[in-house]
Design a protein around this motif. Sequence first.
Motif, mmCIF file in Angstrom:
data_model
loop_
_atom_site.group_PDB
_atom_site.id
_atom_site.type_symbol
_atom_site.label_atom_id
_atom_site.label_comp_id
_atom_site.label_asym_id
_atom_site.label_seq_id
_atom_site.Cartn_x
_atom_site.Cartn_y
_atom_site.Cartn_z
ATOM 1 N N PHE A 199 -3.585 63.009 -41.369
ATOM 2 C CA PHE A 199 -4.503 61.759 -41.077
ATOM 3 C C PHE A 199 -4.614 61.880 -39.474
ATOM 4 O O PHE A 199 -5.661 61.245 -38.797
ATOM 5 N N TYR A 200 -3.261 61.507 -39.061
ATOM 6 C CA TYR A 200 -3.408 61.122 -37.505
ATOM 7 C C TYR A 200 -4.001 62.053 -36.822
ATOM 8 O O TYR A 200 -4.807 61.975 -35.710
ATOM 9 N N TYR A 201 -3.573 63.585 -36.904
ATOM 10 C CA TYR A 201 -4.003 64.342 -35.947
ATOM 11 C C TYR A 201 -5.579 64.774 -36.092
ATOM 12 O O TYR A 201 -6.131 65.640 -35.410
ATOM 13 N N GLN A 202 -6.256 64.237 -37.037
ATOM 14 C CA GLN A 202 -7.648 64.475 -37.216
ATOM 15 C C GLN A 202 -8.510 63.869 -35.883
ATOM 16 O O GLN A 202 -9.470 64.142 -35.593
ATOM 17 N N ASP A 203 -7.946 62.533 -35.486
ATOM 18 C CA ASP A 203 -8.524 62.171 -34.424
ATOM 19 C C ASP A 203 -7.719 61.847 -33.162
ATOM 20 O O ASP A 203 -8.159 61.055 -32.184
ATOM 21 N N ALA A 204 -6.647 62.514 -33.074
ATOM 22 C CA ALA A 204 -5.463 62.410 -32.077
ATOM 23 C C ALA A 204 -5.973 62.749 -30.753
ATOM 24 O O ALA A 204 -6.708 63.772 -30.593
ATOM 25 N N THR A 205 -5.948 61.801 -29.863
ATOM 26 C CA THR A 205 -6.051 62.226 -28.323
ATOM 27 C C THR A 205 -4.850 61.930 -27.394
ATOM 28 O O THR A 205 -3.852 61.214 -28.134
ATOM 29 N N GLY A 206 -4.895 62.368 -26.230
ATOM 30 C CA GLY A 206 -3.641 61.983 -25.355
ATOM 31 C C GLY A 206 -2.763 63.191 -25.342
ATOM 32 O O GLY A 206 -2.778 64.046 -26.365
ATOM 33 N N ASN A 207 -1.588 62.882 -24.739
ATOM 34 C CA ASN A 207 -0.599 63.805 -24.576
ATOM 35 C C ASN A 207 0.664 63.285 -25.320
ATOM 36 O O ASN A 207 1.300 62.398 -25.143
ATOM 37 N N HIS A 208 0.959 64.322 -26.359
ATOM 38 C CA HIS A 208 2.137 64.053 -27.249
ATOM 39 C C HIS A 208 3.426 64.760 -27.022
ATOM 40 O O HIS A 208 3.319 66.030 -26.820
ATOM 41 N N SER A 209 4.426 64.460 -27.199
ATOM 42 C CA SER A 209 5.674 64.973 -26.848
ATOM 43 C C SER A 209 6.624 64.904 -27.709
ATOM 44 O O SER A 209 7.026 63.717 -28.187
ATOM 45 N N PHE A 210 7.696 65.841 -28.048
ATOM 46 C CA PHE A 210 8.748 65.462 -28.900
ATOM 47 C C PHE A 210 9.926 65.101 -28.131
ATOM 48 O O PHE A 210 9.948 65.498 -26.924
ATOM 49 N N ALA A 211 10.841 64.486 -28.581
ATOM 50 C CA ALA A 211 11.949 64.102 -27.663
ATOM 51 C C ALA A 211 13.183 64.085 -28.879
ATOM 52 O O ALA A 211 13.112 63.727 -29.928
ATOM 53 N N THR A 212 14.512 63.899 -28.145
ATOM 54 C CA THR A 212 15.753 63.852 -28.873
ATOM 55 C C THR A 212 16.645 62.867 -28.153
ATOM 56 O O THR A 212 16.673 63.100 -26.904
ATOM 57 N N ILE A 213 17.368 61.914 -28.890
ATOM 58 C CA ILE A 213 18.592 61.250 -28.302
ATOM 59 C C ILE A 213 19.660 61.646 -29.215
ATOM 60 O O ILE A 213 19.759 61.621 -30.432
ATOM 61 N N THR A 214 20.841 62.231 -28.596
ATOM 62 C CA THR A 214 21.828 62.658 -29.324
ATOM 63 C C THR A 214 23.130 61.913 -28.899
ATOM 64 O O THR A 214 23.177 61.243 -27.698
ATOM 65 N N LEU A 215 24.090 61.448 -29.888
ATOM 66 C CA LEU A 215 24.976 60.525 -29.599
ATOM 67 C C LEU A 215 26.188 60.926 -28.694
ATOM 68 O O LEU A 215 26.466 62.389 -28.564
ATOM 69 N N LYS A 216 26.370 60.467 -27.518
ATOM 70 C CA LYS A 216 27.070 60.911 -26.219
ATOM 71 C C LYS A 216 28.430 61.406 -27.045
ATOM 72 O O LYS A 216 28.910 62.394 -26.311
ATOM 73 N N GLU A 217 29.277 60.762 -27.637
ATOM 74 C CA GLU A 217 30.596 61.103 -28.291
ATOM 75 C C GLU A 217 30.431 62.180 -29.072
ATOM 76 O O GLU A 217 31.655 62.621 -29.441
ATOM 77 N N GLY A 218 29.251 62.749 -29.463
ATOM 78 C CA GLY A 218 29.098 64.006 -30.224
ATOM 79 C C GLY A 218 29.425 63.493 -31.785
ATOM 80 O O GLY A 218 28.328 62.947 -32.209
ATOM 81 N N TYR A 219 30.401 63.873 -32.556
ATOM 82 C CA TYR A 219 30.615 63.368 -33.880
ATOM 83 C C TYR A 219 31.419 62.079 -33.786
ATOM 84 O O TYR A 219 32.172 61.853 -33.262
ATOM 85 N N CYS A 220 31.005 61.780 -34.965
ATOM 86 C CA CYS A 220 31.870 60.069 -35.261
ATOM 87 C C CYS A 220 32.312 60.324 -36.624
ATOM 88 O O CYS A 220 32.169 61.418 -37.421
ATOM 89 N N LYS A 221 33.388 59.639 -37.127
ATOM 90 C CA LYS A 221 34.053 59.672 -38.516
ATOM 91 C C LYS A 221 33.022 59.198 -39.392
ATOM 92 O O LYS A 221 32.182 58.566 -39.441
ATOM 93 N N HIS A 222 33.238 59.875 -40.624
ATOM 94 C CA HIS A 222 32.444 59.726 -41.860
ATOM 95 C C HIS A 222 32.230 58.042 -42.238
ATOM 96 O O HIS A 222 31.206 57.610 -42.264
ATOM 97 N N GLU A 223 33.440 57.471 -42.027
ATOM 98 C CA GLU A 223 33.536 56.048 -42.485
ATOM 99 C C GLU A 223 32.909 55.071 -41.352
ATOM 100 O O GLU A 223 32.599 54.052 -41.762
ATOM 101 N N ASP A 224 32.490 55.725 -40.145
ATOM 102 C CA ASP A 224 31.922 54.856 -38.934
ATOM 103 C C ASP A 224 30.348 55.152 -39.111
ATOM 104 O O ASP A 224 29.626 54.549 -38.284
ATOM 105 N N LEU A 225 29.915 56.122 -39.793
ATOM 106 C CA LEU A 225 28.294 56.798 -39.608
ATOM 107 C C LEU A 225 27.586 55.515 -39.727
ATOM 108 O O LEU A 225 26.671 55.314 -38.954
ATOM 109 N N ARG A 226 27.766 54.485 -40.624
ATOM 110 C CA ARG A 226 26.585 53.643 -41.072
ATOM 111 C C ARG A 226 26.591 52.610 -39.796
ATOM 112 O O ARG A 226 25.385 52.388 -39.085
ATOM 113 N N MET A 227 27.739 52.214 -39.198
ATOM 114 C CA MET A 227 27.821 51.471 -37.951
ATOM 115 C C MET A 227 27.376 52.129 -36.564
ATOM 116 O O MET A 227 26.222 51.609 -36.064
#
Length: 194
Positions: free
Chosen positions: A32-60
């Motif tokens: 639906f969106y791309y039927q009438d989309a105008t402008g410049n769209h870009s992908f982007a990503t933000i990754t956790l600086k520390e890399g991996y966290c413990k399973h029990e800390d994931l939610r926080m």
Amino acid sequence: IGGKLWLELKETHLSNRQQNSTSNSLRRLFMFYYQDATGNHSFATITLKEGYCKHEDLRMVAMKLKEDFQDKMEWIRKHYKIELLISNIHFDVTEKGCRPHIHFIIKKHKYLSTEEFSNIATILNKIGIFELGEEVRNATAAHRYMFKIQDYSHLSPQVLAELYHQLKGLHSYSLGGAMADISRECKALDTSIR
């Protein structure tokens, strides 16, 4: 995981059924969106600086990453005329830990100078490692980038149970701008058809 918890697990984004349902909903919104989309769209990503966290800390860790991201993007939206269309928090999971990261699509309403882009990158790098990807040209590319079926079959029952408790009730997707408007229209249409 036994009994009732196993049934509940099937309704979380750890299950293929739930992932397929989310995938189909997103594909519909992008079409639906791309039927009438105008402008410049870009992908982007933000990754956790520390890399991996413990399973029990994931939610926080995931909630903090998501809240910080939304705060920063709200400020960026107001000052640089950038619209956040959709964001999704992904989880790379191993037996030893989890790596939460956010995929998102932005729409630029005006050309950004090198200095403006550098300022935006500096702001987002405060919460994680920011990477701007290529331009999004159509609904298929947007859907492929924003949604990847995650396979958790390699995880032990103990890790899967911990993930279930950490992710239960956590909303991974956030819609903004025109995507949020289209989502509301689709829900209203679905309700009126029933």
